[in-house]
Design a protein around this motif. Structure first.
Motif, PDB file in Angstrom:
ATOM      1  N   ARG A 140       0.803  -1.146   0.144  1.00 54.03           N
ATOM      2  CA  ARG A 140       0.026   0.113   0.115  1.00 54.03           C
ATOM      3  C   ARG A 140       0.869   1.163  -0.310  1.00 54.03           C
ATOM      4  N   HIS A 141       2.210   0.987   0.214  1.00 52.65           N
ATOM      5  CA  HIS A 141       3.258   2.211   0.106  1.00 52.65           C
ATOM      6  C   HIS A 141       3.533   2.473  -1.406  1.00 52.65           C
ATOM      7  N   LEU A 142       3.047   3.482  -2.019  1.00 49.72           N
ATOM      8  CA  LEU A 142       3.005   3.727  -3.226  1.00 49.72           C
ATOM      9  C   LEU A 142       4.016   4.751  -3.724  1.00 49.72           C
ATOM     10  N   LEU A 143       4.582   4.733  -4.824  1.00 51.19           N
ATOM     11  CA  LEU A 143       5.481   5.752  -5.448  1.00 51.19           C
ATOM     12  C   LEU A 143       4.841   7.078  -5.383  1.00 51.19           C
ATOM     13  N   ASN A 144       5.526   7.883  -5.415  1.00 52.50           N
ATOM     14  CA  ASN A 144       4.780   9.371  -5.365  1.00 52.50           C
ATOM     15  C   ASN A 144       5.148  10.075  -6.612  1.00 52.50           C
ATOM     16  N   VAL A 145       5.661   9.451  -7.721  1.00 57.04           N
ATOM     17  CA  VAL A 145       6.007   9.965  -9.087  1.00 57.04           C
ATOM     18  C   VAL A 145       5.176   8.675 -10.042  1.00 57.04           C
ATOM     19  N   ARG A 146       4.622   9.658 -10.837  1.00 60.83           N
ATOM     20  CA  ARG A 146       3.884   8.541 -11.942  1.00 60.83           C
ATOM     21  C   ARG A 146       5.098   7.464 -12.554  1.00 60.83           C
ATOM     22  N   ALA A 147       4.346   6.196 -13.060  1.00 62.70           N
ATOM     23  CA  ALA A 147       5.155   5.559 -13.616  1.00 62.70           C
ATOM     24  C   ALA A 147       5.983   5.955 -14.904  1.00 62.70           C
ATOM     25  N   ARG A 148       5.197   6.798 -15.616  1.00 61.29           N
ATOM     26  CA  ARG A 148       5.842   7.126 -16.843  1.00 61.29           C
ATOM     27  C   ARG A 148       7.375   8.130 -16.748  1.00 61.29           C
ATOM     28  N   HIS A 149       7.537   8.329 -15.557  1.00 62.04           N
ATOM     29  CA  HIS A 149       8.575   9.176 -15.025  1.00 62.04           C
ATOM     30  C   HIS A 149       9.678   8.522 -14.315  1.00 62.04           C
ATOM     31  N   MET A 150       9.650   7.139 -14.225  1.00 54.14           N
ATOM     32  CA  MET A 150      10.331   6.544 -13.155  1.00 54.14           C
ATOM     33  C   MET A 150      11.246   5.545 -13.771  1.00 54.14           C
ATOM     34  N   SER A 151      11.475   5.424 -15.182  1.00 56.50           N
ATOM     35  CA  SER A 151      12.435   4.692 -15.724  1.00 56.50           C
ATOM     36  C   SER A 151      13.717   4.772 -15.270  1.00 56.50           C
ATOM     37  N   ALA A 152      14.522   3.758 -15.167  1.00 56.78           N
ATOM     38  CA  ALA A 152      15.966   3.915 -14.758  1.00 56.78           C
ATOM     39  C   ALA A 152      16.882   4.515 -15.830  1.00 56.78           C
ATOM     40  N   PHE A 153      16.189   4.682 -17.028  1.00 56.96           N
ATOM     41  CA  PHE A 153      17.056   5.269 -18.044  1.00 56.96           C
ATOM     42  C   PHE A 153      16.421   6.654 -18.753  1.00 56.96           C
ATOM     43  N   PRO A 154      16.998   7.567 -18.520  1.00 53.32           N
ATOM     44  CA  PRO A 154      16.327   8.681 -19.225  1.00 53.32           C
ATOM     45  C   PRO A 154      16.182   8.659 -20.841  1.00 53.32           C
ATOM     46  N   ASP A 155      17.023   7.851 -21.388  1.00 52.44           N
ATOM     47  CA  ASP A 155      16.739   7.843 -22.933  1.00 52.44           C
ATOM     48  C   ASP A 155      15.894   6.916 -23.372  1.00 52.44           C
ATOM     49  N   SER A 156      15.449   6.140 -22.127  1.00 46.42           N
ATOM     50  CA  SER A 156      14.268   5.022 -22.663  1.00 46.42           C
ATOM     51  C   SER A 156      13.112   5.193 -21.409  1.00 46.42           C
ATOM     52  N   PRO A 157      12.441   6.065 -21.784  1.00 37.77           N
ATOM     53  CA  PRO A 157      11.390   6.570 -20.826  1.00 37.77           C
ATOM     54  C   PRO A 157      10.321   5.364 -20.521  1.00 37.77           C
ATOM     55  N   SER A 158      10.018   4.442 -21.400  1.00 32.11           N
ATOM     56  CA  SER A 158       9.098   3.522 -21.216  1.00 32.11           C
ATOM     57  C   SER A 158       9.620   2.092 -20.684  1.00 32.11           C
ATOM     58  N   ASP A 159      10.911   2.146 -20.303  1.00 32.04           N
ATOM     59  CA  ASP A 159      11.354   0.851 -19.812  1.00 32.04           C
ATOM     60  C   ASP A 159      10.812   0.483 -18.687  1.00 32.04           C
ATOM     61  N   LEU A 160      10.326   1.321 -17.649  1.00 33.66           N
ATOM     62  CA  LEU A 160       9.624   0.886 -16.312  1.00 33.66           C
ATOM     63  C   LEU A 160       8.073   0.204 -16.866  1.00 33.66           C
ATOM     64  N   LEU A 161       7.777   0.926 -17.876  1.00 32.43           N
ATOM     65  CA  LEU A 161       6.154   0.452 -18.123  1.00 32.43           C
ATOM     66  C   LEU A 161       6.250  -0.801 -19.081  1.00 32.43           C
ATOM     67  N   ASP A 162       7.342  -0.892 -19.750  1.00 30.09           N
ATOM     68  CA  ASP A 162       7.802  -2.255 -20.494  1.00 30.09           C
ATOM     69  C   ASP A 162       7.810  -3.365 -19.436  1.00 30.09           C
ATOM     70  N   TRP A 163       8.820  -3.124 -18.280  1.00 27.43           N
ATOM     71  CA  TRP A 163       8.876  -4.060 -17.480  1.00 27.43           C
ATOM     72  C   TRP A 163       7.659  -4.491 -16.943  1.00 27.43           C
ATOM     73  N   ALA A 164       6.775  -3.453 -16.297  1.00 31.79           N
ATOM     74  CA  ALA A 164       5.486  -3.607 -15.626  1.00 31.79           C
ATOM     75  C   ALA A 164       4.527  -4.664 -16.463  1.00 31.79           C
ATOM     76  N   LEU A 165       4.486  -4.278 -17.618  1.00 28.93           N
ATOM     77  CA  LEU A 165       3.721  -5.256 -18.493  1.00 28.93           C
ATOM     78  C   LEU A 165       4.201  -6.599 -18.723  1.00 28.93           C
ATOM     79  N   ARG A 166       5.569  -6.751 -18.684  1.00 28.90           N
ATOM     80  CA  ARG A 166       5.949  -8.146 -18.913  1.00 28.90           C
ATOM     81  C   ARG A 166       5.883  -8.959 -17.540  1.00 28.90           C
TER      82      ARG A 166
END
Length: 470
Positions: free
Chosen positions: A68-94
């Motif tokens: 229940r402890h959530l990030l306070n930043v939207r998932a689209r901004h939390m990629s580990a790689f600034p040049d791959s902004p969808s990396d976290l979203l792709d991981w979450a989907l997989r």
């Protein structure tokens, strides 16, 4: 990736490889290690993450096991790689998690993401060594890393130790720290202690920031009969994110490159918020729009103006800049409606130890008989007061010094550590929250990942130059 206990390197290994020691295995350390590995194809590179627990990716920010402890930043901004902004979203989907770019993932899931991304790039050049680092000693050829059970050599060191535990709670009337007692929870991330409280416990939480909110969620969701009072000097909670955020705003700030005052920045932001409101744009877009310029504005503030900002404007900025997820805000609203959560602009005047319980009297002359007092005042920033043996050793030797505002350690703008004499220390770098005094914005993933990339690039380039020279 090899995880080992802290042991003495085998004879003949020391000095044969270009070893970079990363001190700390939280988000800052993991992102630094990832960048070192992907930016260098040197087979002689060895990246050693020294993490006391031996478990990387968690740290204070993502070490919680409460979903229940959530990030306070939207998932689209939390990629580990600034040049791959969808990396976290792709991981979450997989991995079967929510891939909503506007969503807020659990903090514990983000720790798993960091672990997975490190594993993806790990090869035989990566080691994770368990055990607390006690000292980093400069030598003629680099540094000696002293842990609880070993000594090893490194040609470069990246300090990525993250935030310190909260500063001790002090009763304002007596000036004394609260005692060690069954009711005193000095570390809010000791979730087992929170969960062990009676189902009808009455609790005082000191602090109203994001950590305090996570603490309240654990307490009140697990115990429907519990009641919590949150105390802070201003009684301000972080503002909530809105449900959807599609409108962007290019925030105008005082033009540079010359000095600027805290009042000028505050006035400019107020004017921008008013202009945005006239066009039906929420103030949140204005705050988000100034983010790319924040570090530059901080550098342009003279020291006296930085002090004024901290004294006058910092808390108002923090509650708008570091917002809570909408679902979290709704939980707090429900708790308050039910009468189980109270927020007060006050602090502890006295704390009377009554064995298993405590009587707290606040500065507004209100008394509470409580089962627990939880310290959620935020991380200790003044390293001179830290109990961390590594920081104590580095300070005592003069290898590091606090920044002028005591928000962390002094560094160059590029992240090179500055010693007590004011000189940059060759091959000693810093990534993460302790750079707040230099950069101000230095606690969120978008800033930390940029620091990690910058420092890793500098380390790799210097290593390459040394190799060519030899």
């Amino acid at each position: 990736m090899t995880v080992t206990e802290a042991g003495t390197p085998q004879p003949g290994q020391v000095g044969q490889r270009n070893r970079v020691a990363v001190i700390g295995g939280g988000a800052s350390g993991v992102l630094t290690a990832i960048n070192l590995l992907v930016r260098s194809d040197d087979p002689d590179l060895e990246v050693v993450i020294h993490e006391a627990s031996g478990i990387v990716g968690r740290g204070i920010a993502y070490g919680t096991n409460d979903q229940r402890h959530l990030l306070n930043v939207r998932a689209r901004h939390m990629s580990a790689f600034p040049d791959s902004p969808s990396d976290l979203l792709d991981w979450a989907l997989r991995t079967g998690r929510s891939s909503d770019p506007q969503g807020f993932l659990p903090r514990a899931d983000y720790a798993i993401y960091l672990q997975d991304r490190l594993a993806d790039v790990a090869d035989d050049r990566l080691r994770v060594r368990a055990g607390r680092v006690l000292d980093v000693v400069p030598t003629e050829t680099g540094f000696e890393i002293v842990t609880e059970r070993s000594r090893s050599q490194a040609s470069a060191v990246v300090l990525a130790h993250g935030n310190q535990p909260p500063r001790p709670l002090v009763a304002s009337t007596t000036g004394e720290a609260l005692p060690e007692a069954p009711w005193h929870v000095a570390n809010p991330w000791e979730l087992a202690r929170l969960r062990a409280l009676p189902a009808d416990a009455s609790v005082v939480v000191v602090g109203t920031g994001l950590t305090a909110i996570d603490t309240v969620i654990t307490l009140l969701e697990d115990g429907p009969g519990r009641e919590v009072t949150m105390l802070s000097r201003n009684g301000l909670l972080p503002k909530p994110h809105v449900g959807q955020a599609h409108t962007a705003w290019v925030t105008k700030v005082p033009e540079g490159p010359g000095p600027v005052s805290a009042d000028e920045i505050a006035t400019a932001l107020a004017e921008e918020c008013a202009a945005a409101a006239e066009r039906g744009v929420n103030w949140r877009a204005v705050v988000d729009g100034v983010r790319p310029a924040t570090q530059d504005l901080w550098r342009r503030l003279p020291h006296a103006e930085r002090v004024r900002f901290l004294e006058v404007y910092a808390r108002d900025w923090e509650v708008r800049r570091h917002r809570m997820a909408p679902d979290v805000a709704l939980r707090l609203q429900r708790y308050r409606y039910e009468g189980r959560l109270h927020v007060r602009a006050s602090s502890i005047a006295t704390a009377e130890d009554r064995g298993e319980r405590c009587r707290v009297t606040t500065t507004d002359a209100t008394s509470y008989d409580v089962d627990a007092v939880v310290n959620c005042t935020g991380p200790l920033s003044d390293v001179r007061q830290s109990a961390d043996p590594l920081l104590q050793s580095l300070l005592a030797r003069g290898t590091v010094r606090p920044d002028r505002l005591a928000l962390g350690l002094d560094t160059t703008a590029e992240g090179q550590v500055v010693d007590a004499a004011g000189n940059p220390v060759p091959d000693l770098h810093l990534v993460g929250p302790p750079r707040k005094g230099t950069l101000w914005e230095s606690t969120a993933i978008p800033e930390i990942r940029a620091q990690a990339a910058q420092v890793a690039t500098a380390v790799v380039e210097r290593s390459s130059r040394r190799s060519l020279a030899n």
